[in-house]
Design a protein around this motif. Structure first.
Motif, mmCIF file in Angstrom:
data_model
loop_
_atom_site.group_PDB
_atom_site.id
_atom_site.type_symbol
_atom_site.label_atom_id
_atom_site.label_comp_id
_atom_site.label_asym_id
_atom_site.label_seq_id
_atom_site.Cartn_x
_atom_site.Cartn_y
_atom_site.Cartn_z
ATOM 1 N N UNK A 90 25.775 17.463 26.036
ATOM 2 C CA UNK A 90 26.009 18.683 25.272
ATOM 3 C C UNK A 90 27.491 18.990 25.144
ATOM 4 N N UNK A 91 27.840 20.271 25.333
ATOM 5 C CA UNK A 91 29.236 20.710 25.192
ATOM 6 C C UNK A 91 29.978 20.705 26.528
ATOM 7 N N UNK A 92 29.448 19.983 27.509
ATOM 8 C CA UNK A 92 30.027 19.971 28.862
ATOM 9 C C UNK A 92 31.514 19.619 28.833
ATOM 10 N N UNK A 93 31.858 18.496 28.235
ATOM 11 C CA UNK A 93 33.255 18.054 28.213
ATOM 12 C C UNK A 93 34.095 18.864 27.233
ATOM 13 N N UNK A 94 33.528 19.173 26.079
ATOM 14 C CA UNK A 94 34.274 19.933 25.071
ATOM 15 C C UNK A 94 34.724 21.281 25.612
ATOM 16 N N UNK A 95 33.840 21.974 26.310
ATOM 17 C CA UNK A 95 34.174 23.302 26.829
ATOM 18 C C UNK A 95 35.291 23.253 27.859
ATOM 19 N N UNK A 96 35.238 22.299 28.780
ATOM 20 C CA UNK A 96 36.265 22.260 29.823
ATOM 21 C C UNK A 96 37.607 21.804 29.260
ATOM 22 N N UNK A 97 37.590 20.950 28.240
ATOM 23 C CA UNK A 97 38.839 20.538 27.605
ATOM 24 C C UNK A 97 39.470 21.703 26.848
ATOM 25 N N UNK A 98 38.640 22.573 26.273
ATOM 26 C CA UNK A 98 39.166 23.778 25.618
ATOM 27 C C UNK A 98 39.835 24.694 26.630
ATOM 28 N N UNK A 99 39.231 24.822 27.818
ATOM 29 C CA UNK A 99 39.829 25.644 28.873
ATOM 30 C C UNK A 99 41.157 25.043 29.322
ATOM 31 N N UNK A 100 41.216 23.726 29.431
ATOM 32 C CA UNK A 100 42.463 23.065 29.816
ATOM 33 C C UNK A 100 43.548 23.311 28.768
ATOM 34 N N UNK A 101 43.202 23.201 27.507
ATOM 35 C CA UNK A 101 44.168 23.451 26.436
ATOM 36 C C UNK A 101 44.638 24.907 26.464
ATOM 37 N N UNK A 102 43.704 25.836 26.713
ATOM 38 C CA UNK A 102 44.077 27.247 26.780
ATOM 39 C C UNK A 102 44.994 27.519 27.974
ATOM 40 N N UNK A 103 44.722 26.867 29.098
ATOM 41 C CA UNK A 103 45.561 27.022 30.293
ATOM 42 C C UNK A 103 46.971 26.528 30.023
ATOM 43 N N UNK A 104 47.076 25.394 29.358
ATOM 44 C CA UNK A 104 48.389 24.847 29.011
ATOM 45 C C UNK A 104 49.139 25.797 28.080
ATOM 46 N N UNK A 105 48.437 26.313 27.064
ATOM 47 C CA UNK A 105 49.073 27.205 26.094
ATOM 48 C C UNK A 105 49.520 28.517 26.734
ATOM 49 N N UNK A 106 48.733 29.036 27.679
ATOM 50 C CA UNK A 106 49.038 30.334 28.275
ATOM 51 C C UNK A 106 50.072 30.256 29.391
ATOM 52 N N UNK A 107 50.013 29.190 30.222
ATOM 53 C CA UNK A 107 50.841 29.166 31.427
ATOM 54 C C UNK A 107 51.856 28.030 31.483
ATOM 55 N N UNK A 108 51.586 26.955 30.746
ATOM 56 C CA UNK A 108 52.471 25.797 30.906
ATOM 57 C C UNK A 108 53.064 25.316 29.586
ATOM 58 N N UNK A 109 53.169 26.206 28.609
ATOM 59 C CA UNK A 109 53.734 25.811 27.312
ATOM 60 C C UNK A 109 55.201 25.398 27.469
ATOM 61 N N UNK A 110 55.937 26.144 28.277
ATOM 62 C CA UNK A 110 57.362 25.830 28.471
ATOM 63 C C UNK A 110 57.536 24.483 29.154
ATOM 64 N N UNK A 111 56.707 24.202 30.152
ATOM 65 C CA UNK A 111 56.792 22.918 30.857
ATOM 66 C C UNK A 111 56.419 21.766 29.917
ATOM 67 N N UNK A 112 55.441 21.995 29.055
ATOM 68 C CA UNK A 112 55.061 20.934 28.117
ATOM 69 C C UNK A 112 56.196 20.672 27.131
ATOM 70 N N UNK A 113 56.799 21.735 26.600
ATOM 71 C CA UNK A 113 57.899 21.566 25.643
ATOM 72 C C UNK A 113 59.088 20.855 26.277
ATOM 73 N N UNK A 114 59.276 21.101 27.588
ATOM 74 C CA UNK A 114 60.404 20.480 28.295
ATOM 75 C C UNK A 114 60.064 19.083 28.807
ATOM 76 N N UNK A 115 58.835 18.636 28.583
ATOM 77 C CA UNK A 115 58.425 17.317 29.073
ATOM 78 C C UNK A 115 58.207 17.267 30.565
#
Length: 307
Positions: A90-115
């Motif tokens: 079902x949506x097992x993997x899709x849902x958790x990957x969405x949460x991971x993307x949201x976590x990155x966008x909310x808390x680690x966007x600066x770290x991602x941009x800086x590599x």
């Protein structure tokens, strides 16, 4: 309209698919029971290790420990994302990957941009997802759930701790599915490092209804630590972190099997509905063919009589 042969072929195909989905549901149900048993058998150990660290906190200032000490600036981050190795859940993997993307966008966007953002992808689905999107992956934990053992959690923990102490990342978070029941999974994003001090005030076992009373009685006991409280803390902290990862893996495994069981049950039900529709279509087509043949025979007979 499809021919009778085409409809019969499709009915046979749907029946075969239904047998497969029914078998996969039974396999997932058996794996789910085993996964739940492993979670329940782990809880007493989890309760005890947190209780021991709680006693040590009364003797020591654990915040001075490097794995407890929060850093002023978070320049680098490590995100551990736990998915499955296979689909059909079902949506097992899709849902958790969405949460991971949201976590990155909310808390680690600066770290991602800086590599400075690193990903530990546990499970083939996470590995493929983040690998295709240009994230920097650390380690390779594909196929981990094919042979899920406690030492594998230690491998991930060692990797996270070594990088944290070396300054490669300043915070470590884990994203995983927490098992609630066969229909529902809680998607969790929680901090692993630095270790939150409040973690040792949260009850581990649902069975410990009288935990507050027990803790009050335990506070009155004077413990003697051998060889010393400091040495025990150094030994218990890695054990605690390894348990945290192990619990996340067990929860995700149970959630995966529950999600697959529900998905295969729905697929089996849908196949049954499709079979009903196909059989109705087949009967209508057969009746139309018979009616056409009768009309042709009657017409031929009338033509011969008239002739």
């Amino acid at each position: 309209m499809a021919s009778l042969r085409d409809i019969r072929t499709r009915i046979g195909s749907v029946k075969n698919t239904q047998q497969i989905t029914r078998a996969m549901k039974m396999v997932a149900a058996a794996k789910l029971r085993r996964a739940q048993e492993r979670i329940f058998s782990t809880r007493p150990y989890a309760f005890k290790i947190r209780e021991m660290i709680g006693h040590l906190r009364q003797r020591l200032d654990v915040t001075s420990h490097p794995l407890f000490e929060a850093r002023d600036e978070v320049e680098g981050a490590l995100l551990i994302v736990v998915t499955s190795d296979r689909g059909l859940a079902g949506a097992f993997n899709t849902n958790i990957l969405k949460v991971a993307e949201a976590t990155i966008a909310e808390r680690f966007a600066a770290q991602r941009d800086a590599g400075r953002l690193r990903i530990v992808a546990v499970g083939r689905k996470a590995h493929e997802y983040f690998g295709k999107r240009g994230f920097t992956l650390v380690g390779d934990f594909q196929g981990l759930f094919n042979d899920l053992r406690f030492p594998r959690a230690g491998e991930i923990t060692d990797l996270a701790v070594e990088g944290y102490l070396a300054g490669e990342w300043d915070v470590v978070e884990v994203v995983y599915n927490e098992f609630k029941n066969t229909i529902t999974q809680n998607r969790i994003a929680e901090q692993l490092l630095p270790i939150p001090a409040e973690a040792f005030f949260t009850p581990v076992m649902e069975e410990a209804a009288d935990l507050d009373t027990a803790a009050g009685e335990a506070d009155e006991v004077e413990y003697i630590f051998e060889p010393s409280a400091e040495v025990l803390l150094e030994r218990l902290i890695p054990e605690y972190l390894q348990y945290q990862l192990w619990r996340a893996l067990l929860e995700s495994n149970a959630s995966e099997q529950g999600a697959r069981m529900v998905a295969m049950d729905n697929a089996t039900t849908n196949a049954g509905e499709l079979l009903k529709d196909l059989k109705l279509t087949y009967n209508r087509a057969r009746q139309a063919a018979i009616t056409t043949e009768i009309i042709e025979i009657s017409s031929g007979a009338e033509a011969m009589t008239a002739g």
